[in-house]
Design an enzyme around this catalytic site. Structure first.
Site, PDB file in Angstrom:
ATOM      1  N   TYR A 143      21.082  14.662  -0.167  1.00 24.61           N
ATOM      2  CA  TYR A 143      20.775  13.436  -0.917  1.00 24.61           C
ATOM      3  C   TYR A 143      21.848  13.180  -1.983  1.00 24.61           C
ATOM      4  CZ  TYR A 143      17.929  10.165  -3.695  1.00 24.61           C
ATOM      5  OH  TYR A 143      17.448   9.074  -4.389  1.00 24.61           O
ATOM      6  N   LYS A 147      24.576  10.283  -1.622  1.00 28.79           N
ATOM      7  CA  LYS A 147      24.664   9.133  -2.532  1.00 28.79           C
ATOM      8  C   LYS A 147      26.043   9.058  -3.175  1.00 28.79           C
ATOM      9  CE  LYS A 147      20.477   7.246  -2.469  1.00 28.79           C
ATOM     10  NZ  LYS A 147      20.196   5.841  -2.156  1.00 28.79           N
ATOM     11  N   ARG A 184       6.613  13.435  -5.252  1.00 33.51           N
ATOM     12  CA  ARG A 184       7.265  13.290  -6.556  1.00 33.51           C
ATOM     13  C   ARG A 184       6.250  13.576  -7.648  1.00 33.51           C
ATOM     14  NH1 ARG A 184      11.108   8.031  -5.558  1.00 33.51           N
ATOM     15  NH2 ARG A 184       9.565   7.514  -3.986  1.00 33.51           N
ATOM     16  N   VAL A 185       6.770  13.870  -8.837  1.00 35.67           N
ATOM     17  CA  VAL A 185       5.903  14.481  -9.835  1.00 35.67           C
ATOM     18  C   VAL A 185       4.789  13.542 -10.310  1.00 35.67           C
ATOM     19  CG1 VAL A 185       7.425  13.957 -11.826  1.00 35.67           C
ATOM     20  CG2 VAL A 185       5.913  15.936 -11.881  1.00 35.67           C
ATOM     21  N   GLY A 205       7.761  24.281 -16.668  1.00 39.93           N
ATOM     22  CA  GLY A 205       7.477  22.908 -17.088  1.00 39.93           C
ATOM     23  C   GLY A 205       8.347  22.445 -18.241  1.00 39.93           C
ATOM     24  N   GLN A 207      11.543  21.744 -17.962  1.00 42.74           N
ATOM     25  CA  GLN A 207      12.573  20.796 -17.499  1.00 42.74           C
ATOM     26  C   GLN A 207      12.138  19.379 -17.868  1.00 42.74           C
ATOM     27  OE1 GLN A 207      10.314  22.311 -15.613  1.00 42.74           O
ATOM     28  NE2 GLN A 207      10.069  21.450 -13.574  1.00 42.74           N
ATOM     29  N   ARG A 209      12.409  14.978 -17.641  1.00 40.57           N
ATOM     30  CA  ARG A 209      12.748  13.778 -16.867  1.00 40.57           C
ATOM     31  C   ARG A 209      12.426  12.567 -17.757  1.00 40.57           C
ATOM     32  NH1 ARG A 209      14.408  17.316 -14.131  1.00 40.57           N
ATOM     33  NH2 ARG A 209      14.335  17.568 -11.875  1.00 40.57           N
ATOM     34  N   PRO A 270      17.165  20.034 -11.413  1.00 36.60           N
ATOM     35  CA  PRO A 270      17.868  19.762 -12.674  1.00 36.60           C
ATOM     36  C   PRO A 270      17.016  20.085 -13.896  1.00 36.60           C
ATOM     37  CG  PRO A 270      18.186  17.963 -11.122  1.00 36.60           C
ATOM     38  CD  PRO A 270      17.133  18.861 -10.525  1.00 36.60           C
ATOM     39  N   ARG A 273      17.170  15.519 -17.826  1.00 37.76           N
ATOM     40  CA  ARG A 273      17.728  14.252 -17.342  1.00 37.76           C
ATOM     41  C   ARG A 273      17.266  13.116 -18.245  1.00 37.76           C
ATOM     42  NH1 ARG A 273      16.003  13.168 -11.625  1.00 37.76           N
ATOM     43  NH2 ARG A 273      17.624  14.611 -10.982  1.00 37.76           N
TER      44      ARG A 273
HETATM   45  P1  NAD Z   1      10.993   5.007  -0.520  1.00 38.63           P
HETATM   46  O1  NAD Z   1      11.054   6.259   0.274  1.00 38.63           O
HETATM   47  O2  NAD Z   1       9.653   4.470  -0.907  1.00 38.63           O
HETATM   48  O3  NAD Z   1      11.780   3.835   0.206  1.00 38.63           O
HETATM   49  C1  NAD Z   1      12.853   4.042   1.083  1.00 38.63           C
HETATM   50  C2  NAD Z   1      12.706   3.069   2.234  1.00 38.63           C
HETATM   51  O4  NAD Z   1      13.843   3.211   3.113  1.00 38.63           O
HETATM   52  C3  NAD Z   1      11.469   3.346   3.087  1.00 38.63           C
HETATM   53  O5  NAD Z   1      10.790   2.133   3.340  1.00 38.63           O
HETATM   54  C4  NAD Z   1      12.024   3.968   4.364  1.00 38.63           C
HETATM   55  O6  NAD Z   1      11.195   3.758   5.479  1.00 38.63           O
HETATM   56  C5  NAD Z   1      13.379   3.282   4.458  1.00 38.63           C
HETATM   57  N1  NAD Z   1      14.375   4.029   5.236  1.00 38.63           N
HETATM   58  C6  NAD Z   1      14.721   5.333   5.091  1.00 38.63           C
HETATM   59  N2  NAD Z   1      15.688   5.665   5.960  1.00 38.63           N
HETATM   60  C7  NAD Z   1      15.981   4.535   6.669  1.00 38.63           C
HETATM   61  C8  NAD Z   1      16.877   4.238   7.726  1.00 38.63           C
HETATM   62  N3  NAD Z   1      17.691   5.171   8.234  1.00 38.63           N
HETATM   63  N4  NAD Z   1      16.886   2.977   8.224  1.00 38.63           N
HETATM   64  C9  NAD Z   1      16.069   2.020   7.729  1.00 38.63           C
HETATM   65  N5  NAD Z   1      15.190   2.242   6.736  1.00 38.63           N
HETATM   66  C10 NAD Z   1      15.137   3.489   6.216  1.00 38.63           C
HETATM   67  O7  NAD Z   1      11.877   5.275  -1.829  1.00 38.63           O
HETATM   68  P2  NAD Z   1      12.086   4.396  -3.127  1.00 38.63           P
HETATM   69  O8  NAD Z   1      11.589   5.178  -4.287  1.00 38.63           O
HETATM   70  O9  NAD Z   1      11.600   3.030  -2.921  1.00 38.63           O
HETATM   71  O10 NAD Z   1      13.680   4.411  -3.217  1.00 38.63           O
HETATM   72  C11 NAD Z   1      14.451   3.317  -2.758  1.00 38.63           C
HETATM   73  C12 NAD Z   1      15.923   3.587  -3.059  1.00 38.63           C
HETATM   74  O11 NAD Z   1      16.119   3.832  -4.454  1.00 38.63           O
HETATM   75  C13 NAD Z   1      16.475   4.808  -2.321  1.00 38.63           C
HETATM   76  O12 NAD Z   1      17.798   4.520  -1.884  1.00 38.63           O
HETATM   77  C14 NAD Z   1      16.499   5.872  -3.381  1.00 38.63           C
HETATM   78  O13 NAD Z   1      17.515   6.820  -3.134  1.00 38.63           O
HETATM   79  C15 NAD Z   1      16.778   5.076  -4.635  1.00 38.63           C
HETATM   80  N6  NAD Z   1      16.276   5.766  -5.831  1.00 38.63           N
HETATM   81  C16 NAD Z   1      14.946   5.784  -6.131  1.00 38.63           C
HETATM   82  C17 NAD Z   1      14.513   6.465  -7.274  1.00 38.63           C
HETATM   83  C18 NAD Z   1      13.061   6.492  -7.687  1.00 38.63           C
HETATM   84  O14 NAD Z   1      12.735   7.111  -8.690  1.00 38.63           O
HETATM   85  N7  NAD Z   1      12.139   5.841  -7.017  1.00 38.63           N
HETATM   86  C19 NAD Z   1      15.428   7.140  -8.084  1.00 38.63           C
HETATM   87  C20 NAD Z   1      16.774   7.125  -7.724  1.00 38.63           C
HETATM   88  C21 NAD Z   1      17.192   6.417  -6.606  1.00 38.63           C
HETATM   89  N1  UDP Z   2       7.526  18.743 -10.181  1.00 42.12           N
HETATM   90  C1  UDP Z   2       6.443  19.502 -10.598  1.00 42.12           C
HETATM   91  N2  UDP Z   2       5.294  19.429  -9.874  1.00 42.12           N
HETATM   92  C2  UDP Z   2       5.148  18.650  -8.782  1.00 42.12           C
HETATM   93  C3  UDP Z   2       6.264  17.863  -8.362  1.00 42.12           C
HETATM   94  C4  UDP Z   2       7.446  17.947  -9.083  1.00 42.12           C
HETATM   95  O1  UDP Z   2       6.517  20.215 -11.596  1.00 42.12           O
HETATM   96  O2  UDP Z   2       4.058  18.652  -8.181  1.00 42.12           O
HETATM   97  C5  UDP Z   2       8.757  18.799 -10.981  1.00 42.12           C
HETATM   98  C6  UDP Z   2      10.044  19.026 -10.192  1.00 42.12           C
HETATM   99  O3  UDP Z   2      10.290  20.406 -10.019  1.00 42.12           O
HETATM  100  C7  UDP Z   2      11.067  18.363 -11.100  1.00 42.12           C
HETATM  101  C8  UDP Z   2      10.304  17.209 -11.740  1.00 42.12           C
HETATM  102  O4  UDP Z   2       8.929  17.526 -11.598  1.00 42.12           O
HETATM  103  O5  UDP Z   2      11.463  19.266 -12.113  1.00 42.12           O
HETATM  104  C9  UDP Z   2      10.582  15.856 -11.095  1.00 42.12           C
HETATM  105  O6  UDP Z   2      10.414  16.001  -9.692  1.00 42.12           O
HETATM  106  P1  UDP Z   2      10.507  14.784  -8.683  1.00 42.12           P
HETATM  107  O7  UDP Z   2      10.430  15.354  -7.317  1.00 42.12           O
HETATM  108  O8  UDP Z   2       9.536  13.742  -9.069  1.00 42.12           O
HETATM  109  O9  UDP Z   2      11.950  14.138  -8.971  1.00 42.12           O
HETATM  110  P2  UDP Z   2      13.423  14.748  -9.134  1.00 42.12           P
HETATM  111  O10 UDP Z   2      13.388  16.237  -9.192  1.00 42.12           O
HETATM  112  O11 UDP Z   2      14.150  14.251  -7.950  1.00 42.12           O
HETATM  113  O12 UDP Z   2      13.862  14.177 -10.419  1.00 42.12           O
END
Ligand code: NAD
Ligand code: UDP
Length: 312
Positions: A143, A147, A184-185, A205, A207, A209, A270, A273
């Site tokens: 990932y 990215k 996700r958390v 706990g 860390q 965000r 991480p 953040r």
């Molecule tokens: P999400 O998983 O809900 O949405 C991702 C969407 O992309 C889904 O609808 C999935 O079906 C589609 N998808 C995945 N692979 C695909 C492929 N190969 N072809 C076509 N469609 C595909 O996630 P989200 O939280 O809505 O995130 C959307 C974007 O924002 C992502 O690129 C993610 O990396 C980025 N992002 C999100 C967060 C967050 O906190 N939500 C943080 C950082 C970056």
């Molecule tokens: N996390 C946690 N319990 C959970 C899910 C996640 O303590 O049930 C922690 C995870 O280890 C991380 C933070 O929460 O430190 C955020 O995790 P998330 O997967 O939401 O996002 P990311 O790590 O990608 O920021």
């Protein structure tokens, strides 16, 4: 305008589509439904200005559009680690396909990048010129590095082919429509508290965000897309919390009797953040408006409706 949203059936994409449709645009949603669902876009299905295409972006596609919001990619660690090679293909081949499309039709291209490009940061808070501390062979690399390449591709298509790009680095965002099994958390803690299960804190706990409510983020997307800046630009809420603080907050809000238990910290998690959003403030006049308590309240209501089957 005719606007393509890749990943439009997902969490962020579907909220973005709601805003674009309300603004009167024609929207094409492209999704392979890996983590997205039709339920998220159901209300637009019969609208003549909305089009849904089931398509995997790792395959090329020909469309005529004015703007492309490129969001397709699983965002939760459990989903992006389920098939890491596919995650890399989506970020590299998929992004290349969408940039190729933008180049052909001269569409403006918006990349949803991530704070994960900073890895486990040793600069705090993170500014856009910080180059990051990413492990290229770890379990998050598909990932993070995916990215990073997507950003590189965007800037190279910009320099080499004149593609008009916008790059945003999204920090942890939450809100209604996150999947219950997303991992996700925020969604984990809410679902656990609602189901009277222990809240699973990974590690001790400590860390941190920073959590941004989805409507604030989408506002930032639309402002950047329609500005003259290309980025990269951090978008997120600078309010920083430890994961234990978040667990206690959700516990108090939903179920003060719920237990908090500790589980092993995943590899390369991480430690801290927090976005520096000076650029977004200066360039776009953007900053988050929804406090964590308010955003959590709205999110809890959505999960409660879904879990208790109260959807109408
Ligand atoms: P999400 O998983 O809900 O949405 C991702 C969407 O992309 C889904 O609808 C999935 O079906 C589609 N998808 C995945 N692979 C695909 C492929 N190969 N072809 C076509 N469609 C595909 O996630 P989200 O939280 O809505 O995130 C959307 C974007 O924002 C992502 O690129 C993610 O990396 C980025 N992002 C999100 C967060 C967050 O906190 N939500 C943080 C950082 C970056
Ligand atoms: N996390 C946690 N319990 C959970 C899910 C996640 O303590 O049930 C922690 C995870 O280890 C991380 C933070 O929460 O430190 C955020 O995790 P998330 O997967 O939401 O996002 P990311 O790590 O990608 O920021």
């Amino acid at each position: 305008m005719r606007i393509l949203v890749t990943g439009g059936a997902g969490f962020l994409g579907s909220h973005l589509i709601d805003r674009l449709m309300a603004q009167g645009h024609e929207v094409v949603c492209l999704d392979n439904f890996y983590t997205g669902t039709k339920r998220n876009i159901l209300k637009w299905m019969d609208n003549p200005y909305f089009e849904l295409i089931r398509h995997d972006i790792t395959e090329p596609i020909r469309l005529e559009v004015d703007q492309i919001y490129h969001l397709a990619c699983p965002a939760s660690p459990i989903h992006y680690q389920y098939n890491p090679v596919k995650t890399i293909k989506t970020n590299v081949i998929g992004t290349m396909n969408m940039l190729g499309l933008a180049k052909r039709v001269k569409a403006r291209f918006f990349l949803a990048s991530t704070s994960e490009v900073y890895g486990d940061p040793d600069v705090h808070p993170q500014t856009e010129d910080y180059r990051g501390n990413v492990n290229c062979i770890g379990i998050r690399s598909c990932y993070d590095e995916g990215k990073r390449v997507a950003e590189t591709l965007s800037f190279d298509y910009h320099r080499q082919n004149g593609v008009d790009i916008r790059v945003v680095r999204i920090f942890n965002t939450y809100g209604p429509r996150m999947l219950e099994n997303d991992g996700r958390v925020v969604s984990n803690f809410i679902v656990q508290a609602l189901q009277n299960q222990p809240l699973t804190v990974y590690g001790d706990g400590s860390q941190t965000r920073s959590f941004c409510y989805v409507s604030d983020l989408v506002e930032g997307f639309i402002r950047l897309m329609n500005s003259d800046q290309i980025g990269p630009m951090n978008l997120g809420n600078p309010g920083e919390y430890t994961i234990l603080e978040l667990a206690e907050k959700i516990q108090n809000m939903i179920n003060p009797g719920a237990e908090i238990i500790f589980k092993p910290l995943p590899e390369d998690d991480p430690k801290q953040r927090q976005p520096d959003i000076t650029r977004a403030k200066t360039w776009l006049g953007w900053e988050p408006t929804v406090p964590l308590d308010k955003g959590l309240e709205l999110t809890v209501k959505d999960f409660r409706d879904r879990i208790e089957g109260n959807l109408n």
